[in-house]
Design an enzyme around this catalytic site. Structure first.
Site, PDB file in Angstrom:
ATOM      1  CB  SER A  59      -0.904   0.029   1.237  1.00 42.26           C
ATOM      2  OG  SER A  59      -1.967  -0.860   1.098  1.00 42.26           O
ATOM      3  CB  THR A  60       4.222   2.019   1.333  1.00 41.47           C
ATOM      4  OG1 THR A  60       4.012   1.471   2.632  1.00 41.47           O
ATOM      5  CG2 THR A  60       5.143   3.228   1.420  1.00 41.47           C
ATOM      6  CD1 TRP A  82      -0.348   0.676  -4.209  1.00 41.44           C
ATOM      7  CD2 TRP A  82      -1.363   1.829  -5.823  1.00 41.44           C
ATOM      8  NE1 TRP A  82      -0.306  -0.084  -5.352  1.00 41.44           N
ATOM      9  CE2 TRP A  82      -0.931   0.605  -6.354  1.00 41.44           C
ATOM     10  CE3 TRP A  82      -2.041   2.731  -6.656  1.00 41.44           C
ATOM     11  CZ2 TRP A  82      -1.137   0.255  -7.688  1.00 41.44           C
ATOM     12  CZ3 TRP A  82      -2.247   2.384  -7.976  1.00 41.44           C
ATOM     13  CH2 TRP A  82      -1.802   1.154  -8.474  1.00 41.44           C
ATOM     14  CB  ALA A  83       0.506   6.704   0.499  1.00 48.97           C
ATOM     15  CD  GLN A  84      -4.430   9.042  -4.496  1.00 45.24           C
ATOM     16  OE1 GLN A  84      -5.269   9.748  -3.948  1.00 45.24           O
ATOM     17  NE2 GLN A  84      -4.682   8.348  -5.585  1.00 45.24           N
ATOM     18  N   GLY A  85      -1.952  11.318  -0.431  1.00 45.42           N
ATOM     19  CA  GLY A  85      -2.046  12.587   0.292  1.00 45.42           C
ATOM     20  C   GLY A  85      -0.763  12.994   0.967  1.00 45.42           C
ATOM     21  CD  GLU A 143      -4.534  14.107   3.379  1.00 52.51           C
ATOM     22  OE1 GLU A 143      -4.908  13.446   2.422  1.00 52.51           O
ATOM     23  OE2 GLU A 143      -3.687  13.699   4.175  1.00 52.51           O
ATOM     24  CG  HIS A 175     -10.728   7.237   1.324  1.00 53.06           C
ATOM     25  ND1 HIS A 175     -11.353   8.258   0.624  1.00 53.06           N
ATOM     26  CD2 HIS A 175      -9.539   7.746   1.735  1.00 53.06           C
ATOM     27  CE1 HIS A 175     -10.561   9.316   0.609  1.00 53.06           C
ATOM     28  NE2 HIS A 175      -9.457   9.038   1.278  1.00 53.06           N
ATOM     29  NE  ARG A 206      -9.232   9.372   5.082  1.00 48.83           N
ATOM     30  CZ  ARG A 206      -8.000   8.954   4.870  1.00 48.83           C
ATOM     31  NH1 ARG A 206      -7.640   7.739   5.220  1.00 48.83           N
ATOM     32  NH2 ARG A 206      -7.128   9.742   4.292  1.00 48.83           N
ATOM     33  CG  HIS A 256      -8.432   3.921   2.621  1.00 50.80           C
ATOM     34  ND1 HIS A 256      -7.721   3.875   1.437  1.00 50.80           N
ATOM     35  CD2 HIS A 256      -7.830   4.884   3.382  1.00 50.80           C
ATOM     36  CE1 HIS A 256      -6.740   4.770   1.475  1.00 50.80           C
ATOM     37  NE2 HIS A 256      -6.775   5.384   2.650  1.00 50.80           N
ATOM     38  CD  GLU A 280      -3.490  -0.794   6.295  1.00 47.99           C
ATOM     39  OE1 GLU A 280      -2.738  -0.175   5.513  1.00 47.99           O
ATOM     40  OE2 GLU A 280      -4.660  -1.103   6.014  1.00 47.99           O
ATOM     41  NE  ARG A 306      -4.957   5.279   8.107  1.00 49.77           N
ATOM     42  CZ  ARG A 306      -4.830   6.044   7.025  1.00 49.77           C
ATOM     43  NH1 ARG A 306      -4.284   7.242   7.108  1.00 49.77           N
ATOM     44  NH2 ARG A 306      -5.264   5.623   5.853  1.00 49.77           N
ATOM     45  CB  SER A 356      -1.570   5.125   7.598  1.00 52.28           C
ATOM     46  OG  SER A 356      -1.091   3.843   7.382  1.00 52.28           O
TER      47      SER A 356
HETATM   48  C1  LIG Z   1      -4.530   4.164  -2.306  1.00 52.10           C
HETATM   49  C2  LIG Z   1      -4.009   4.419  -0.919  1.00 52.10           C
HETATM   50  C3  LIG Z   1      -3.717   5.724  -0.520  1.00 52.10           C
HETATM   51  C4  LIG Z   1      -3.227   5.976   0.749  1.00 52.10           C
HETATM   52  N1  LIG Z   1      -2.864   7.248   1.108  1.00 52.10           N
HETATM   53  C5  LIG Z   1      -2.272   7.456   2.306  1.00 52.10           C
HETATM   54  C6  LIG Z   1      -1.741   8.737   2.645  1.00 52.10           C
HETATM   55  O1  LIG Z   1      -1.793   9.672   1.860  1.00 52.10           O
HETATM   56  N2  LIG Z   1      -1.153   8.874   3.853  1.00 52.10           N
HETATM   57  C7  LIG Z   1      -1.063   7.853   4.762  1.00 52.10           C
HETATM   58  O2  LIG Z   1      -0.523   8.050   5.852  1.00 52.10           O
HETATM   59  N3  LIG Z   1      -1.536   6.634   4.452  1.00 52.10           N
HETATM   60  C8  LIG Z   1      -2.118   6.414   3.252  1.00 52.10           C
HETATM   61  N4  LIG Z   1      -2.580   5.171   2.947  1.00 52.10           N
HETATM   62  C9  LIG Z   1      -2.386   4.084   3.909  1.00 52.10           C
HETATM   63  C10 LIG Z   1      -0.930   3.677   3.894  1.00 52.10           C
HETATM   64  O3  LIG Z   1      -0.434   3.712   2.572  1.00 52.10           O
HETATM   65  C11 LIG Z   1      -0.758   2.271   4.456  1.00 52.10           C
HETATM   66  O4  LIG Z   1      -1.489   2.106   5.627  1.00 52.10           O
HETATM   67  C12 LIG Z   1       0.724   2.046   4.748  1.00 52.10           C
HETATM   68  O5  LIG Z   1       1.480   2.275   3.584  1.00 52.10           O
HETATM   69  C13 LIG Z   1       0.940   0.648   5.263  1.00 52.10           C
HETATM   70  O6  LIG Z   1       2.328   0.418   5.291  1.00 52.10           O
HETATM   71  P1  LIG Z   1       2.858  -1.008   5.731  1.00 52.10           P
HETATM   72  O7  LIG Z   1       4.321  -0.954   5.576  1.00 52.10           O
HETATM   73  O8  LIG Z   1       2.274  -1.384   7.025  1.00 52.10           O
HETATM   74  O9  LIG Z   1       2.183  -2.005   4.659  1.00 52.10           O
HETATM   75  P2  LIG Z   1       2.358  -2.096   3.073  1.00 52.10           P
HETATM   76  O10 LIG Z   1       2.946  -0.891   2.486  1.00 52.10           O
HETATM   77  O11 LIG Z   1       1.024  -2.553   2.547  1.00 52.10           O
HETATM   78  O12 LIG Z   1       3.406  -3.266   2.911  1.00 52.10           O
HETATM   79  C14 LIG Z   1       3.063  -4.591   3.279  1.00 52.10           C
HETATM   80  C15 LIG Z   1       4.139  -5.493   2.759  1.00 52.10           C
HETATM   81  O13 LIG Z   1       3.955  -6.826   3.236  1.00 52.10           O
HETATM   82  C16 LIG Z   1       4.106  -7.726   2.155  1.00 52.10           C
HETATM   83  N5  LIG Z   1       3.383  -8.959   2.488  1.00 52.10           N
HETATM   84  C17 LIG Z   1       2.060  -9.139   2.694  1.00 52.10           C
HETATM   85  N6  LIG Z   1       1.803 -10.418   3.005  1.00 52.10           N
HETATM   86  C18 LIG Z   1       2.995 -11.075   3.008  1.00 52.10           C
HETATM   87  C19 LIG Z   1       3.400 -12.421   3.231  1.00 52.10           C
HETATM   88  N7  LIG Z   1       2.531 -13.396   3.531  1.00 52.10           N
HETATM   89  N8  LIG Z   1       4.711 -12.737   3.134  1.00 52.10           N
HETATM   90  C20 LIG Z   1       5.639 -11.790   2.809  1.00 52.10           C
HETATM   91  N9  LIG Z   1       5.308 -10.499   2.582  1.00 52.10           N
HETATM   92  C21 LIG Z   1       4.005 -10.150   2.683  1.00 52.10           C
HETATM   93  C22 LIG Z   1       3.554  -6.962   0.976  1.00 52.10           C
HETATM   94  O14 LIG Z   1       3.958  -7.518  -0.257  1.00 52.10           O
HETATM   95  C23 LIG Z   1       4.154  -5.589   1.248  1.00 52.10           C
HETATM   96  O15 LIG Z   1       5.512  -5.520   0.844  1.00 52.10           O
HETATM   97  C24 LIG Z   1      -3.063   4.905   1.656  1.00 52.10           C
HETATM   98  C25 LIG Z   1      -3.359   3.599   1.267  1.00 52.10           C
HETATM   99  C26 LIG Z   1      -3.820   3.348  -0.013  1.00 52.10           C
HETATM  100  C27 LIG Z   1      -4.113   1.938  -0.422  1.00 52.10           C
END
Ligand SMILES: Cc1cc2nc3c(=O)[nH]c(=O)nc-3n(C[C@H](O)[C@H](O)[C@H](O)COP(=O)(O)OP(=O)(O)OC[C@H]3O[C@@H](n4cnc5c(N)ncnc54)[C@H](O)[C@@H]3O)c2cc1C
Length: 464
Positions: free
Chosen positions: A71-72, A74-77, A143, A264, A313, A374, A398, A409, A414
């Protein structure tokens, strides 16, 4: 950062009796080891790995697709932090608590808002470039739920891509962090005392069926992201399938607040049959003045909340759903036509291109929107240092739930959550590492996890 307290004695928790203890999978055909295995390569996992550098020996990052697939990217804001003139962590704290609808853990929120500014500065020191104003200061926007301009952003609306890029570059430059792409965690392995001693993985790199293996380790950091793909329509990418939460649950870890799934409000509506990841229209678009209207062109949010279109939200999503039920329309509309072409292209180039690729020109058209899944505010229960209820298992980002997000949230908290709590767990893990447990398999078959060449899927032994 405050002093690290000793680990609380974790409760020896067993999973609910009806849950399987592990997935059906082949027996491991190979065995390796690392001091710490980080599962996931988004903001949380890569920050944890970078922060653990020089503090522990062998660090392996395993990720089930390519590094940038979460998801990281894809984060926009952006990322929220009290960095602007007149802003303070206390004001950020109040906004976070209000958005969390009375269900936040106050201490976790204090940690987030107080340590947030330093975490963002560290990200900048690792190479992340955020947008600046004419004077060269960070350009801050607003935001939903925020009473101040406190969101740093990159390339207009491509913050996550910049954060992911910078973190990948930093990790690729760190020879002691060993990266394994296309390597999926199957299950956590526990010792007789209930502590994590390893994990089973399935490597499918580059089309080669390398099969199931066992990695023995002294600690596991779960940073595997959220659960959006559990829902039919979500903003989350295909890898967000709750694997980490499920693996933790099977290992007997405590989870909390799973019911707090954030919808969202402004996800582009592509029709009733559209499934999987849907395009997000960032809240920052409303932050710059766009408004929500129904099919008759009547505004929805004035009178619902003092912040109107910038209410938290959950409030906006519920207001949209109510109006959709009243009018029988399948979606509502976002009106950002007042921006004009130039502003759209400069401030939201990614969203502009995404809308146009779906046949909607937001410069002249209303954007069809409806709420979609979301973000998971709940997850694997952690304390303020990322410890879970299973010794040797830590969680961040997350997949984790420290209680910081409460029931809902706050926008742009995030990425910050992942940064702040990954920094924290890297403080305690080196002090709490347990000895590598005796192997359950033939030790002569073991190899340390070795360096992976950039962009190359590492070779792992063939399954037997
Ligand atoms: C479209 C969109 C827009 C967003 N905009 C914002 C924003 O503007 N600001 C903000 O703060 N947040 C935003 N968010 C939320 C934020 O992006 C996420 O909550 C955050 O990036 C999560 O980070 P993470 O490192 O926990 O997980 P992720 O970035 O989702 O990374 C998870 C990782 O775990 C790996 N994985 C999953 N399962 C397994 C497995 N079984 N074995 C090995 N690897 C695995 C995945 O491949 C990935 O590499 C947005 C989210 C989305 C989807």
């Amino acid at each position: 950062m405050s002093t690290v307290p000793p680990a609380a004695t974790p409760a020896a928790v067993q999973g609910p009796a009806l849950l399987p203890g592990r997935l059906l999978a082949r027996d491991p055909g190979w065995t390796e080891w690392a001091d710490v295995v980080v599962v996931g390569s988004g903001v949380a996992g890569l920050t944890a790995a970078l922060r653990l550098r020089d503090r522990v020996g062998r660090i392996a990052v395993v990720t089930k697709d390519v590094l940038a697939a979460g998801s990281t990217q894809w984060a926009q804001g952006g990322i929220a932090a009290a960095l602007g003139p007149g802003d303070t962590p206390e004001q950020h704290e109040v906004d976070t608590l209000v958005a969390g609808a009375g269900a936040c853990d106050r201490e976790a929120v204090r940690v987030l808002v107080n340590e947030g500014p330093d975490a963002v500065r560290e990200l900048i020191s690792w190479g992340a470039n955020f947008d600046q104003d004419a004077a060269g200061d960070l350009s801050l926007t607003r935001e939903g739920g925020h009473h101040r301009d406190r969101i740093v952003h990159a390339n207009g609306d491509a913050t996550g891509a910049e954060v992911q890029r910078a973190l990948i570059a930093a990790v690729r430059a760190a020879p002691d962090i060993h990266v394994f792409e296309h390597t999926m965690v199957v299950d956590l392995v526990l010792g007789e005392d209930g502590a994590v001693t390893g994990l089973t993985l399935h490597s499918t790199g580059g089309g080669q069926a390398d099969g199931v293996g066992l990695v023995r380790t002294r600690a596991v950091v779960l940073a595997s992201g959220g659960l959006g793909q559990v829902f039919s329509q979500t903003t989350n990418p295909s890898v967000s399938t709750a694997d980490g939460m499920a693996a933790a649950l099977r290992a007997g870890a405590r989870l909390r607040d799973l019911e707090f799934v954030q919808f969202h409000p402004t996800v582009m509506y592509l029709g009733p049959d559209s499934r999987g990841q849907q395009p997000l229209i960032s809240e920052a678009v409303r932050g710059e003045g766009a408004v929500l209207v129904d099919g008759r062109g009547e505004r929805i949010m004035p009178g619902v909340h003092e912040l109107a279109d910038l209410a938290p939200r959950d409030i906006v999503s519920k207001a949209l759903m109510r109006r959709m039920l009243e009018t029988g329309e399948p979606n509502m509309w976002l009106d950002a036509r007042a921006f004009g072409e130039q502003f759209w292209a400069r401030r939201f180039p990614t969203i502009l291109a995404s809308c146009r690729s779906h046949g909607v020109d937001p410069v002249t058209d209303l954007i069809p929107v409806a709420p979609a899944c979301h973000y998971a505010s709940g997850g694997v229960h952690t304390d303020l240092w990322g410890r879970t209820s299973v010794p040797g298992l830590y969680a961040t980002g997350e997949v984790a739930c420290s209680g910081v997000n409460g029931a809902n949230r706050l926008a742009s908290n995030s990425l910050l959550d992942g940064l702040v709590f990954s920094r924290r767990l890297a403080e305690v893990i080196p002090q709490e590492l347990r000895p590598l447990a005796e192997p359950a398999t033939d030790a002569s078959a073991e190899a340390p996890i070795g360096p992976a060449a950039p962009d190359e899927v590492p070779h792992l032994p063939e399954a037997v």
